[in-house]
Design an enzyme around this catalytic site. Structure first.
Site, PDB file in Angstrom:
ATOM      1  N   HIS A 187       0.831  -1.218   0.000  1.00  0.00           N
ATOM      2  CA  HIS A 187       0.000   0.000   0.000  1.00  0.00           C
ATOM      3  C   HIS A 187       0.866   1.269   0.000  1.00  0.00           C
ATOM      4  CE1 HIS A 187      -3.736  -2.255   0.873  1.00  0.00           C
ATOM      5  NE2 HIS A 187      -2.941  -3.029   1.580  1.00  0.00           N
ATOM      6  N   SER A 317      17.952  16.648 -17.462  1.00  0.00           N
ATOM      7  CA  SER A 317      17.193  17.886 -17.513  1.00  0.00           C
ATOM      8  C   SER A 317      17.914  18.926 -18.348  1.00  0.00           C
ATOM      9  CB  SER A 317      16.976  18.423 -16.095  1.00  0.00           C
ATOM     10  OG  SER A 317      16.391  19.702 -16.115  1.00  0.00           O
ATOM     11  N   LYS A 323      21.128  16.297 -13.038  1.00  0.00           N
ATOM     12  CA  LYS A 323      19.952  15.461 -12.788  1.00  0.00           C
ATOM     13  C   LYS A 323      20.004  14.219 -13.679  1.00  0.00           C
ATOM     14  CE  LYS A 323      15.007  16.074 -11.932  1.00  0.00           C
ATOM     15  NZ  LYS A 323      14.430  14.905 -12.586  1.00  0.00           N
ATOM     16  N   GLU A 330      11.143   4.573 -18.171  1.00  0.00           N
ATOM     17  CA  GLU A 330      10.052   5.355 -18.758  1.00  0.00           C
ATOM     18  C   GLU A 330       9.794   4.943 -20.203  1.00  0.00           C
ATOM     19  OE1 GLU A 330      10.974   9.287 -15.992  1.00  0.00           O
ATOM     20  OE2 GLU A 330      11.513   9.283 -18.114  1.00  0.00           O
TER      21      GLU A 330
END
Length: 462
Positions: A187, A317, A323, A330
């Protein structure tokens, strides 16, 4: 007009580009279906070529084609199989639902190539697209057979090997991470401890089951509709045509293709293809879970979960220096989303098995083949550029594990659920450790040493 020749089909005359290998029916289809600019995928063109080549050889053997004509058709079909004439197949996938336009496209291209090999001119019909190239066949049994051949070959050559490579890499990570203790999560909340290797063993099993399901459903593609002709009855074909032609295709591809057990099912329904598409969807769902978990476990590097260190494959980025993003995860997740959408199209198309023929086959072929290609390439890229360099952040795993209140679960057999719950609430409220509070509550230190050892919580007590 110098750029065109005039050809006839049963509806009349059509202008055909003077150098085009296709004929009037293909030209009519080009005019009728200016829809997407997407033509049949290469595996379908190869499959059509395989059918026409082996049909010609069979028909010669049955005494239905002369050796000269059959030999010319075989040579022409081999050019289609090899991809040498792909530009001659411009018909849109959003066409007649039986694939008749594409079947005739292949008949016309092969007929004209064969005619040229015999010294005849384009459009002469010295080798006839219907009477010779399509002899013993119908679009209604050729096109579904081509779909099965194309999809089976792509699964066998690309997707199943990609899944096998992914499975090997996940097994390697399972072993590599077998001693890394971390907190479990249910959860999205802290749960009892788990080993990172156990997590990856779950991913491995998902991939193993996907491979098994796809391979099992691929067996349904080995049944070919050839021999059913128009409605499954086999009108206008020799009784031995299908078995001999399919045997030739099986020999050439190395796959165990066979004549359909029931030609009416093979042409009126596309259940086997739907089952394959469904298994691709299930595989995509599994892969999405794996990629997404890795993405979240690698979130950070300082303010996220950070239990995994994801390889840096590109700057993350355009504005934030340094980054690093989980781009391979993805990418695979987007592949999975597309495959799931493709399956919806295939499922809806399967509803159009009206009476003796399904009439949404071209779009089914396109979507299933795209799903196979996307999964094959997406899996390979993810395995090579993410899994190969994936590392465990053992310090972070240990730090988070120590902070977890879920370790109190191990005290339940000793002090009961209610007392354990009270200890967890006190620990959360006061900032004290579970061990401190349990000692104060009267639990022996030796008992706590055993019960609060995270490693003992990752296996059932014997």
């Amino acid at each position: 007009m110098d750029d065109f020749r005039i050809e006839k089909d049963s509806l009349g005359t059509m202008q055909v580009p003077v150098d085009a290998l296709y004929g009037a029916q293909t030209a009519r289809a080009i005019d009728n279906f200016p829809i997407s600019g997407i033509s049949l995928p290469r595996p379908m063109l190869r499959a059509l070529g395989l059918i026409k080549k082996n049909a010609a050889q069979t028909n010669q053997g049955l005494g239905l084609l002369s050796a000269e004509v059959a030999s010319a058709i075989v040579q022409a079909a081999e050019e289609v199989i090899a991809g040498k004439q792909d530009e001659q197949f411009p018909v849109d996938i959003f066409q007649t639902g039986s694939g008749t336009s594409s079947n005739m496209n292949s008949n016309e291209v092969i007929a004209n190539l064969a005619a040229q090999l015999l010294g005849q001119s384009l459009g002469s019909k010295a080798v006839h697209p219907n009477d010779h190239v399509n002899l013993g066949q119908s679009s209604n049994d050729v096109f579904p057979s081509a779909i099965h051949i194309a999809c089976a070959e792509q699964l066998h050559q690309n997707l199943l090997p990609a899944l096998e490579q992914l499975l090997q890499r996940l097994d390697k990570k399972t072993d590599e991470f077998k001693d890394v203790l971390k907190i479990g999560r249910t959860h999205l909340q802290d749960a009892t401890p788990i080993k990172l290797g156990q997590v990856f063993s779950g991913y491995s099993r998902q991939v193993e089951l996907s491979h098994e399901q796809i391979a099992n459903n691929m067996n349904r593609l080995f049944e070919l509709a050839l021999g059913g002709t128009a409605v499954g009855t086999g009108i206008n074909t020799h009784p031995d045509f299908a078995a001999k032609t399919i045997a030739g295709i099986a020999n050439e591809t190395g796959l165990p293709f066979r004549e359909a057990n029931n030609h009416f099912e093979a042409q009126g329904a596309k259940d086997g293809l739907i089952a394959v598409s469904s298994s691709l969807k299930c595989c995509a769902i599994s892969l999405f879970k794996i990629a997404n978990d890795i993405r979240f476990l690698g979130s950070g590097p300082r303010c996220g979960i950070g239990e995994l260190i994801i390889p840096a494959v590109q700057p993350g980025s355009s504005i934030m220096p340094g980054k690093i993003n989980p781009v391979m995860a993805e990418s695979l997740m987007q592949v999975c989303a597309q495959v799931i959408g493709n399956d919806a199209t295939v499922s809806l198309s399967g509803l159009s098995g009206n009476f003796e023929l399904n009439v949404m086959m071209p779009v089914m072929a396109y979507n299933v083949l795209q799903s196979i290609e996307l999964l094959s390439q997406g899996i390979t890229a993810f395995a090579q550029k993410c899994l190969d360099g994936l590392q465990a952040n053992e310090k972070r795993c240990g730090d988070l594990l120590e902070q977890s209140l879920a370790l109190v679960t191990a005290l339940v057999p000793e002090i009961g659920y209610d007392r354990a719950a009270d200890l967890a609430k006190q620990a959360h409220k006061t900032g004290k450790t579970l061990r401190e509070l349990a000692l104060a509550d009267g639990v022996a230190a030796e008992t706590l040493d055993t019960l609060l050892d995270p490693a003992t919580m990752t296996e059932p007590k014997r």
